[in-house]
Design a protein around this motif. Structure first.
Motif, short mmCIF file in Angstrom:
data_model
loop_
_atom_site.label_atom_id
_atom_site.label_comp_id
_atom_site.label_asym_id
_atom_site.label_seq_id
_atom_site.Cartn_x
_atom_site.Cartn_y
_atom_site.Cartn_z
N PRO A 101 0.38 1.13 7.94
CA PRO A 101 0.61 2.57 7.83
C PRO A 101 0.75 3.02 6.39
CG PRO A 101 2.63 1.46 8.47
CD PRO A 101 1.56 0.41 8.44
N CYS A 102 0.53 4.32 6.17
CA CYS A 102 0.78 4.89 4.86
C CYS A 102 2.24 4.65 4.52
CB CYS A 102 0.48 6.39 4.88
SG CYS A 102 0.85 7.18 3.32
N ALA A 103 3.13 5.12 5.41
CA ALA A 103 4.57 5.00 5.14
C ALA A 103 5.25 4.23 6.27
CB ALA A 103 5.19 6.40 5.05
N LEU A 125 -0.43 -7.00 5.08
CA LEU A 125 0.14 -5.77 5.65
C LEU A 125 0.55 -4.82 4.54
CD1 LEU A 125 1.29 -4.31 8.22
CD2 LEU A 125 3.46 -5.49 7.74
N ARG A 126 0.19 -3.55 4.69
CA ARG A 126 0.61 -2.53 3.74
C ARG A 126 1.62 -1.59 4.42
NH1 ARG A 126 -1.81 2.23 1.38
NH2 ARG A 126 0.21 3.08 2.04
N GLY A 127 2.36 -0.86 3.61
CA GLY A 127 3.30 0.14 4.13
C GLY A 127 4.17 0.60 2.98
N PHE A 130 8.80 3.34 -0.66
CA PHE A 130 9.04 4.37 -1.68
C PHE A 130 7.74 5.15 -1.80
CE2 PHE A 130 11.97 0.92 -2.72
CZ PHE A 130 13.16 1.61 -2.96
N LYS A 131 7.74 6.40 -1.35
CA LYS A 131 6.49 7.16 -1.30
C LYS A 131 6.42 8.22 -2.40
CE LYS A 131 3.64 6.79 0.94
NZ LYS A 131 2.54 5.82 0.76
N PRO A 132 5.34 8.20 -3.16
CA PRO A 132 5.12 9.31 -4.10
C PRO A 132 4.61 10.49 -3.29
CG PRO A 132 3.26 7.80 -4.14
CD PRO A 132 4.22 7.26 -3.12
N THR A 163 3.47 -3.38 -1.15
CA THR A 163 4.17 -2.10 -1.06
C THR A 163 4.34 -1.52 -2.46
OG1 THR A 163 6.00 -0.97 0.06
CG2 THR A 163 6.57 -3.00 -1.10
N GLU A 164 4.46 -0.20 -2.50
CA GLU A 164 4.46 0.47 -3.81
C GLU A 164 5.83 0.46 -4.48
OE1 GLU A 164 2.44 4.26 -3.91
OE2 GLU A 164 3.23 4.73 -5.90
N VAL A 165 5.82 0.30 -5.80
CA VAL A 165 7.04 0.48 -6.58
C VAL A 165 6.83 1.72 -7.45
CG1 VAL A 165 6.30 -1.26 -8.31
CG2 VAL A 165 8.69 -0.56 -8.19
N ILE A 183 0.95 -0.31 -7.68
CA ILE A 183 1.18 0.83 -8.59
C ILE A 183 0.25 1.93 -8.09
CG2 ILE A 183 1.05 1.68 -10.96
CD1 ILE A 183 3.19 -0.46 -10.64
N GLY A 184 0.83 3.06 -7.74
CA GLY A 184 0.05 4.14 -7.15
C GLY A 184 -0.73 4.94 -8.18
N ALA A 185 -1.69 5.70 -7.66
CA ALA A 185 -2.56 6.50 -8.52
C ALA A 185 -1.76 7.39 -9.48
CB ALA A 185 -3.47 7.36 -7.64
N ARG A 186 -0.68 7.98 -8.94
CA ARG A 186 0.09 8.92 -9.77
C ARG A 186 0.86 8.22 -10.88
NH1 ARG A 186 -0.66 9.88 -4.92
NH2 ARG A 186 -1.26 11.92 -4.09
N LEU A 206 -3.24 -2.35 -9.08
CA LEU A 206 -3.18 -1.11 -9.87
C LEU A 206 -4.22 -0.13 -9.34
CD1 LEU A 206 -2.18 0.42 -12.45
CD2 LEU A 206 -4.02 -0.74 -13.69
N LYS A 207 -3.74 0.97 -8.74
CA LYS A 207 -4.67 1.97 -8.23
C LYS A 207 -5.17 2.86 -9.36
CE LYS A 207 -4.27 2.80 -3.68
NZ LYS A 207 -3.89 3.61 -2.49
N ARG A 208 -6.37 3.33 -9.20
CA ARG A 208 -6.96 4.19 -10.23
C ARG A 208 -6.34 5.59 -10.16
NH1 ARG A 208 -13.43 5.55 -10.65
NH2 ARG A 208 -13.35 6.76 -12.58
N LEU A 295 -10.55 -4.54 1.12
CA LEU A 295 -10.34 -3.15 1.53
C LEU A 295 -8.87 -2.91 1.79
CD1 LEU A 295 -13.21 -2.99 4.18
CD2 LEU A 295 -13.23 -1.85 1.93
N MET A 296 -8.45 -1.67 1.54
CA MET A 296 -7.11 -1.27 1.94
C MET A 296 -7.28 -0.09 2.89
SD MET A 296 -3.91 0.11 -0.28
CE MET A 296 -2.67 -1.15 -0.19
N ILE A 297 -6.79 -0.25 4.12
CA ILE A 297 -7.06 0.75 5.17
C ILE A 297 -5.74 1.18 5.81
CG2 ILE A 297 -8.31 1.15 7.36
CD1 ILE A 297 -10.33 0.26 5.39
N GLU A 298 -5.57 2.51 5.94
CA GLU A 298 -4.37 3.00 6.62
C GLU A 298 -4.58 3.04 8.14
OE1 GLU A 298 -2.02 5.40 3.14
OE2 GLU A 298 -3.18 6.63 4.54
N VAL A 299 -3.61 2.45 8.85
CA VAL A 299 -3.68 2.36 10.31
C VAL A 299 -2.33 2.79 10.86
CG1 VAL A 299 -4.03 0.78 12.26
CG2 VAL A 299 -5.29 0.39 10.13
#
Ligand code: PEP
Ligand code: MN
Length: 347
Positions: A101-103, A125-127, A130-132, A163-165, A183-186, A206-208, A295-299
């Motif tokens: 999931p995204c979050a 697994l992604r999730g 801490f969400k920007p 997971t994102e920091v 590391i998120g795009a932002r 590292l996301k673009r 690939l990174m896919i949100e499910v």
């Protein structure tokens, strides 16, 4: 500048060169390739340094690198970087499939998703805990509780976690739970955060940045590499263009460009790259065809009830369909999908 050592040069000669570089107030990073050993000299170099280094025993030649990024460049390291996460190798023949999931919302949501994506063939697994968020009123994640839920899902399924920091302050906490730090795009140009993740001994994705050029992105990778963390992978997640139909424009061309300029693995994220669930599969296929390492896919179990990014999230069924579509494509570009639970393993 790159110092290329002679074939058969000794460890003492190598440390002699590193010593000279350090004495000059610069840093030397070693790349031990199959064919040759190269030292990347980073810092403010000057022309006389080249002559001086060229005279040292064991040195074959000294080559200036004109590009502003050094350690992330193909010149510094000819061979592809391969990153080990448990039994998984990122950047090798086998694609890595990151899904989830995204979050992180609830324990049930994460556990159900982890089981479903694993059964369909995902291997990480992604999730987000801490969400920007663009708006402060959107869901901003469960924080530490979210990390604990992710850890439960790893304990049950064996899937490593990404997971994102978001802040330098949270790096140690997130690194305790995560197998890969995102590391998120932002935050692509949050240089203090990049420095901090450069000091940990965990892989970093590292996301673009949404308006970053490829050169700026590689320079951000350089921040992490120059702190000593060589386990860096990149993620193309779409850039902002004049087009508004899609959330972002997935820059598929960046994938072969990065492969040409850099040795770092590159993952594609067609979920954020398009913003629409029905565009995820075609862009996932295009990315693999273009040479992405994964690939990174949100499910999500119920995309229409997701607290974040429901419009771009696949259901369990559509994720399974995508995995089935990927199999023949992957083999046509000499790549493999991760083995699914229950698959026969070749002896
Ligand atoms: C994410 O992966 O959940 C995310 C926030 O992505 P990005 O940083 O690419 O927007
Ligand atoms: Mn998201």
């Amino acid at each position: 500048m790159l110092v290329v050592m002679k074939k058969g040069s000794t460890p003492d000669e190598l440390s002699g060169v590193i010593g000279k570089i350090t004495q000059s107030g610069l840093a030397g990073h070693i790349s031990q390739g199959v064919e040759r050993t190269v030292i990347g000299v980073v810092g403010q170099t000057y022309p006389e340094l080249r002559d001086m280094l060229e005279l040292l025993p064991g040195v074959d030649e000294v080559i200036p690198i004109s590009k502003p990024y050094k350690l992330s460049s193909r010149e510094f390291q000819h061979e592809d970087t391969k990153i080990k996460v448990g039994d998984i190798i990122i950047g090798g023949e086998e694609l890595v499939i990151i899904a989830g999931p995204c979050a992180v919302e609830t324990e049930k949501q994460v556990l159900d998703t982890a089981r479903a994506v694993k059964a369909a063939g995902a291997n990480i697994l992604r999730g987000g805990a801490f969400k920007p968020s663009t708006s402060p009123y959107q869901f901003r994640g469960l924080g530490k509780e979210g990390l604990e839920i992710l850890a439960l899902a790893r304990a049950e399924t064996g899937l490593p976690l990404i997971t994102e920091v978001l802040t330098p302050h949270d790096v140690d906490l997130v690194a305790k739970y995560a197998d890969i730090l995102q590391i998120g795009a932002r935050n692509m140009q949050n240089f203090t955060l990049l420095d901090e993740v450069g000091k940990v001994k965990k892989p970093v994705m590292l996301k673009r940045g949404m308006s970053a050029t490829i050169q700026e992105w590689l320079l951000s990778a350089e921040y992490i590499l120059s702190q000593g963390n060589r386990q860096v992978m990149l993620c193309e997640r779409g850039i902002r263009t004049f087009e508004t139909y899609t959330r972002n424009t997935l820059d598929v061309s960046a994938i072969p460009v990065v492969k040409k300029l850099s040795h770092l693995p590159i993952i594609a994220d067609p979920s954020h790259g398009t913003g629409k669930w029905y565009l995820v599969a075609p862009l996932a296929l295009a990315s693999v065809a273009a040479g992405a390492d994964g690939l990174m896919i949100e499910v999500h179990p119920n995309p229409d009830q997701a607290l974040k990014d429901g419009a771009q999230s696949l259901t369990f069924e559509s994720f399974e369909q995508l995995m089935a579509q990927l199999a023949p494509l992957a083999s046509s570009v000499q790549r493999k999908l991760p083995a699914k639970p229950g698959d026969k393993i070749d002896q």
